[in-house]
Design a protein around this motif. Structure first.
Motif, mmCIF file in Angstrom:
data_model
loop_
_atom_site.group_PDB
_atom_site.id
_atom_site.type_symbol
_atom_site.label_atom_id
_atom_site.label_comp_id
_atom_site.label_asym_id
_atom_site.label_seq_id
_atom_site.Cartn_x
_atom_site.Cartn_y
_atom_site.Cartn_z
ATOM 1 N N ARG A 1 0.913 -1.193 -0.243
ATOM 2 C CA ARG A 1 -0.020 -0.124 0.005
ATOM 3 C C ARG A 1 1.003 1.180 -0.038
ATOM 4 O O ARG A 1 0.696 2.228 -0.832
ATOM 5 N N ALA A 2 1.825 1.310 0.923
ATOM 6 C CA ALA A 2 2.681 2.583 0.971
ATOM 7 C C ALA A 2 3.806 2.619 0.047
ATOM 8 O O ALA A 2 4.359 3.432 -0.344
ATOM 9 N N ALA A 3 4.238 1.229 -0.194
ATOM 10 C CA ALA A 3 5.286 0.869 -1.030
ATOM 11 C C ALA A 3 6.536 2.019 -0.648
ATOM 12 O O ALA A 3 7.094 2.752 -1.500
ATOM 13 N N ILE A 4 7.027 2.063 0.487
ATOM 14 C CA ILE A 4 7.998 2.988 0.974
ATOM 15 C C ILE A 4 9.382 2.369 0.286
ATOM 16 O O ILE A 4 10.083 1.344 0.607
ATOM 17 N N LEU A 5 10.006 3.508 -0.220
ATOM 18 C CA LEU A 5 11.422 3.155 -0.853
ATOM 19 C C LEU A 5 12.404 4.158 0.189
ATOM 20 O O LEU A 5 12.383 5.112 0.083
ATOM 21 N N GLU A 6 13.189 3.434 0.945
ATOM 22 C CA GLU A 6 14.364 3.905 1.736
ATOM 23 C C GLU A 6 15.506 4.105 1.122
ATOM 24 O O GLU A 6 16.318 3.055 0.690
ATOM 25 N N PHE A 7 16.160 5.332 1.269
ATOM 26 C CA PHE A 7 17.370 5.823 0.652
ATOM 27 C C PHE A 7 18.493 5.481 1.654
ATOM 28 O O PHE A 7 18.404 5.724 2.701
ATOM 29 N N GLU A 8 19.660 4.882 1.055
ATOM 30 C CA GLU A 8 20.763 4.903 2.200
ATOM 31 C C GLU A 8 22.168 5.001 1.135
ATOM 32 O O GLU A 8 21.988 4.948 -0.024
ATOM 33 N N GLY A 9 23.228 5.176 1.922
ATOM 34 C CA GLY A 9 24.640 5.068 0.952
ATOM 35 C C GLY A 9 24.957 6.575 0.511
ATOM 36 O O GLY A 9 24.291 7.582 0.750
ATOM 37 N N GLU A 10 25.906 6.730 -0.248
ATOM 38 C CA GLU A 10 26.424 7.687 -0.621
ATOM 39 C C GLU A 10 26.300 8.106 -2.062
ATOM 40 O O GLU A 10 26.309 9.287 -2.850
ATOM 41 N N THR A 11 25.248 7.184 -2.716
ATOM 42 C CA THR A 11 25.025 7.404 -3.977
ATOM 43 C C THR A 11 23.985 8.573 -4.280
ATOM 44 O O THR A 11 23.101 8.502 -3.548
ATOM 45 N N GLU A 12 24.252 9.557 -5.277
ATOM 46 C CA GLU A 12 23.677 10.557 -5.495
ATOM 47 C C GLU A 12 22.565 10.174 -6.409
ATOM 48 O O GLU A 12 22.959 9.751 -7.621
ATOM 49 N N LEU A 13 21.197 10.723 -6.209
ATOM 50 C CA LEU A 13 20.352 10.421 -7.369
ATOM 51 C C LEU A 13 19.379 11.642 -7.916
ATOM 52 O O LEU A 13 19.194 12.454 -6.924
ATOM 53 N N ALA A 14 19.199 11.694 -9.151
ATOM 54 C CA ALA A 14 18.520 12.747 -9.561
ATOM 55 C C ALA A 14 17.031 12.365 -9.170
ATOM 56 O O ALA A 14 16.586 11.291 -9.053
ATOM 57 N N PRO A 15 16.347 13.603 -9.303
ATOM 58 C CA PRO A 15 14.952 13.562 -8.822
ATOM 59 C C PRO A 15 14.216 12.355 -9.778
ATOM 60 O O PRO A 15 13.336 11.719 -9.299
ATOM 61 N N ASN A 16 14.461 12.716 -11.006
ATOM 62 C CA ASN A 16 13.806 11.765 -11.948
ATOM 63 C C ASN A 16 14.242 10.127 -11.531
ATOM 64 O O ASN A 16 13.433 9.180 -11.986
ATOM 65 N N GLU A 17 15.439 9.975 -11.153
ATOM 66 C CA GLU A 17 15.914 8.597 -11.008
ATOM 67 C C GLU A 17 15.261 8.177 -9.594
ATOM 68 O O GLU A 17 14.703 6.747 -9.360
ATOM 69 N N ILE A 18 14.936 8.951 -8.611
ATOM 70 C CA ILE A 18 14.231 8.746 -7.310
ATOM 71 C C ILE A 18 12.831 8.311 -7.863
ATOM 72 O O ILE A 18 12.103 7.202 -7.274
ATOM 73 N N VAL A 19 12.077 9.016 -8.627
ATOM 74 C CA VAL A 19 10.648 8.792 -8.961
ATOM 75 C C VAL A 19 10.591 7.456 -9.754
ATOM 76 O O VAL A 19 9.816 6.621 -9.427
ATOM 77 N N ALA A 20 11.511 7.314 -10.573
ATOM 78 C CA ALA A 20 11.591 5.851 -11.590
ATOM 79 C C ALA A 20 11.479 4.902 -10.599
ATOM 80 O O ALA A 20 11.092 3.785 -10.648
#
Length: 170
Positions: free
Chosen positions: A114-133
């Motif tokens: 239902r919530a499909a939470i995606l938790e980020f960690e580490g040092e990798t930088e992600l662009a906003p579109n990459e986060i959405v995808a």
């Protein structure tokens, strides 16, 4: 931002939120197969045997390759950047970058679909579109796994009902 989550108040148009909101990262129209991400409209496609893709206005394609309901590893290509979604056990997943560094994790447990939470960690930088995808890919994978489980449960219940009828008639 530490994580993304989904507001499913409108089942046909779930909203991707930064953490619990109020910042909205995108609105996904499941009926039309599109998403509004910022000023862009993405065309979405899902094939449970081939994977999922999002085609952006400028022609870039974000792709998740693999059998969504079965494969233990799925490969994501986000405009030249590669990520691997790895199923650690039945409902826990991690996302690694091309160097094998853990970027994010998600789970189907505790209302995870239902919530499909995606938790980020580490040092990798992600662009906003990459986060959405990646967030949409995680949700798509969890929904595909849930549908597979539901189909197995339905078949089991039908077989159980058939056995009950046979026993009752004999």
């Amino acid at each position: 931002m530490r994580y993304t989550s989904w507001d499913r108040g409108d089942r046909d148009k779930p909203r991707l939120l930064a953490e619990e909101g109020p910042l909205e990262l995108g609105v996904f129209d499941t009926q039309a197969g599109t998403a509004s991400v910022g000023a862009e409209t993405w065309s979405l496609a899902v094939d449970k045997d081939m994977g999922a893709s999002a085609t952006l206005d400028d022609g870039r394609v974000y792709r998740l390759a693999g059998r969504l309901a079965k494969d233990e590893e799925l490969n994501a290509s986000l405009d030249g950047r590669s990520f691997t979604l790895i199923n650690e056990n039945s409902s826990h997943w991690i996302i690694e970058d091309a160097n094998g560094d853990k970027v994010a994790q998600f789970s189907g447990q505790n209302s995870g679909v239902r919530a499909a939470i995606l938790e980020f960690e580490g040092e990798t930088e992600l662009a906003p579109n990459e986060i959405v995808a990646l967030s949409w890919f995680a949700r798509t994978v969890l929904e595909s796994r849930m549908e597979k489980g539901n189909n197995v449960l339905i078949i089991f219940m039908l077989l159980l009902a058939l056995v009950a009828v046979i026993v009752w008639l004999t």
